[in-house]
Motif scaffolding. Sequence first.
Motif, PDB file in Angstrom:
ATOM      1  N   PRO A 264       0.816  -1.227   0.000  1.00 33.62           N
ATOM      2  CA  PRO A 264       0.000   0.000   0.000  1.00 33.62           C
ATOM      3  C   PRO A 264       0.844   1.268   0.000  1.00 33.62           C
ATOM      4  O   PRO A 264       0.507   2.259  -0.658  1.00 33.62           O
ATOM      5  CB  PRO A 264      -0.828  -0.131   1.282  1.00 33.62           C
ATOM      6  CG  PRO A 264      -0.900  -1.607   1.539  1.00 33.62           C
ATOM      7  CD  PRO A 264       0.425  -2.142   1.104  1.00 33.62           C
TER       8      PRO A 264
ATOM      9  N   LYS B  11       2.405   1.652  -3.512  1.00 39.48           N
ATOM     10  CA  LYS B  11       1.401   2.189  -4.441  1.00 39.48           C
ATOM     11  C   LYS B  11       1.238   3.692  -4.247  1.00 39.48           C
ATOM     12  O   LYS B  11       1.212   4.465  -5.229  1.00 39.48           O
ATOM     13  CB  LYS B  11       0.058   1.484  -4.232  1.00 39.48           C
ATOM     14  CG  LYS B  11      -1.049   2.000  -5.144  1.00 39.48           C
ATOM     15  CD  LYS B  11      -2.368   1.277  -4.884  1.00 39.48           C
ATOM     16  CE  LYS B  11      -3.485   1.816  -5.783  1.00 39.48           C
ATOM     17  NZ  LYS B  11      -4.776   1.118  -5.545  1.00 39.48           N
ATOM     18  N   TYR B  12       1.130   4.129  -2.992  1.00 36.70           N
ATOM     19  CA  TYR B  12       0.978   5.557  -2.718  1.00 36.70           C
ATOM     20  C   TYR B  12       2.197   6.331  -3.219  1.00 36.70           C
ATOM     21  O   TYR B  12       2.055   7.414  -3.821  1.00 36.70           O
ATOM     22  CB  TYR B  12       0.799   5.792  -1.217  1.00 36.70           C
ATOM     23  CG  TYR B  12       0.762   7.262  -0.852  1.00 36.70           C
ATOM     24  CD1 TYR B  12      -0.424   7.983  -0.960  1.00 36.70           C
ATOM     25  CD2 TYR B  12       1.918   7.919  -0.438  1.00 36.70           C
ATOM     26  CE1 TYR B  12      -0.457   9.342  -0.652  1.00 36.70           C
ATOM     27  CE2 TYR B  12       1.903   9.269  -0.134  1.00 36.70           C
ATOM     28  CZ  TYR B  12       0.709   9.977  -0.244  1.00 36.70           C
ATOM     29  OH  TYR B  12       0.687  11.314   0.051  1.00 36.70           O
TER      30      TYR B  12
END
Length: 421
Positions: A98, A101-102
């Motif tokens: 996550p 991805k950010y």
Amino acid sequence: MGENKLVLLPSPAVGHIITMVEMGKLLFRRHSDTSAAHFSITILLPGPASAPAVDACIKSVEASGLDIEFRRLPRVDPPTDNDGPEDFTSLLMQKLMPHVKYAVADIQRLSAAPVAALIVDFFATGALDFTRELGVPCYVYFTTSAAFLALMLYLPTLHENFPMEFEEMEEAVHIPGVCPILPLSMPAPFMSKKSGRYTCFVHHGRRFCELDGIIINTFAELQPETLRAVEKGLCVPGRWMPPVFPVGPVLASHVDGGGASNGRLRRHECLAWLDEQPAGSVVFLCFGSRGSFEAAQVAEMAKGLERSGHRFLWALRVASLKEAELVMRQPEEPSRLEEVLPKGFTERTKGRGMVLASWAPQADILAHLAVRGFVTHCGWNSCLESLWFGVPMLGWPLYAEQHLNAVVMAEDIGWDNLKAF
């Protein structure tokens, strides 16, 4: 701002971080020779990974003026339920996704240029879950040999065709393009098919066929038959094989024989000691960032070195940390050497022997004219550096894929093939 942006994601192991950084530097050098177009690189550093070798590598890049920046990912709680360092690393990288991805989306948002590609470590195929959504091509950088790549690609097929444990097989394991491998020489994580260490490799081996390409730290002259088998798709029967790009050997580019980068980094004390030794007189013992020994083994090794009468440089780590913890940091325990070395060993070998209890600048040492032999764990970076500097190796494989590397170096590559280039 660069016209294109590359994002690189290593795993937290010291060797994986350094070779990923060096691969990024290599892309810069090769790209500047063929094109006037400019690009920049962001390297995402996972978690608290820190070690002298990594710090020195980062300082070298920052002093180089290359358009490479480092961005540390937020820390995540390390996985507690794991079967060893490979499973630990795979689970840790998945927990980081996550944040990855950010970071990639944020780089796209802030940059006037698109992210041309995300290049990830082979433990980070979880990035495939979001790269299509972001419209970013995803490549893996494979830090070890073509033989291990062939095995990882072929592992799902082996898993389906041979349900028994490898050590129960009566014949050698046959992998397309690779010499026959005795079952006991298979990588250590594969020796129990019920373990998370094994299943994570099966998982990543399957996901490789979803990639846009595989970048690997080897070169065609070194492993021609293996690379041909991989590129022809012989290791992935019935599946699509992404293109393969051999870019090796990827070596520490700051090596100049002096152990410093243009004088900006302090020269390691062991290099001054080597300067005082006769040419071709020293054997170097080093076993990687995770290679360590129990006290009884250290004592026997010390006795052998003392009785040999030969000059030696020994990078020594004593086992104490849990194996999975060694993925996250490089152990340094200089105070323990006196506890495990035979009494008086340091005094009796003074002048012809040196023991290092912390990080050693391996490439600089192998480049030194005083070094004539290398006792190594057969990590792939070590194999390539030894070949590059022409230092004969004595293999002592310990973990990961090192037993496979030792077999391949002796059987598949061999001295006759090395003489060809």
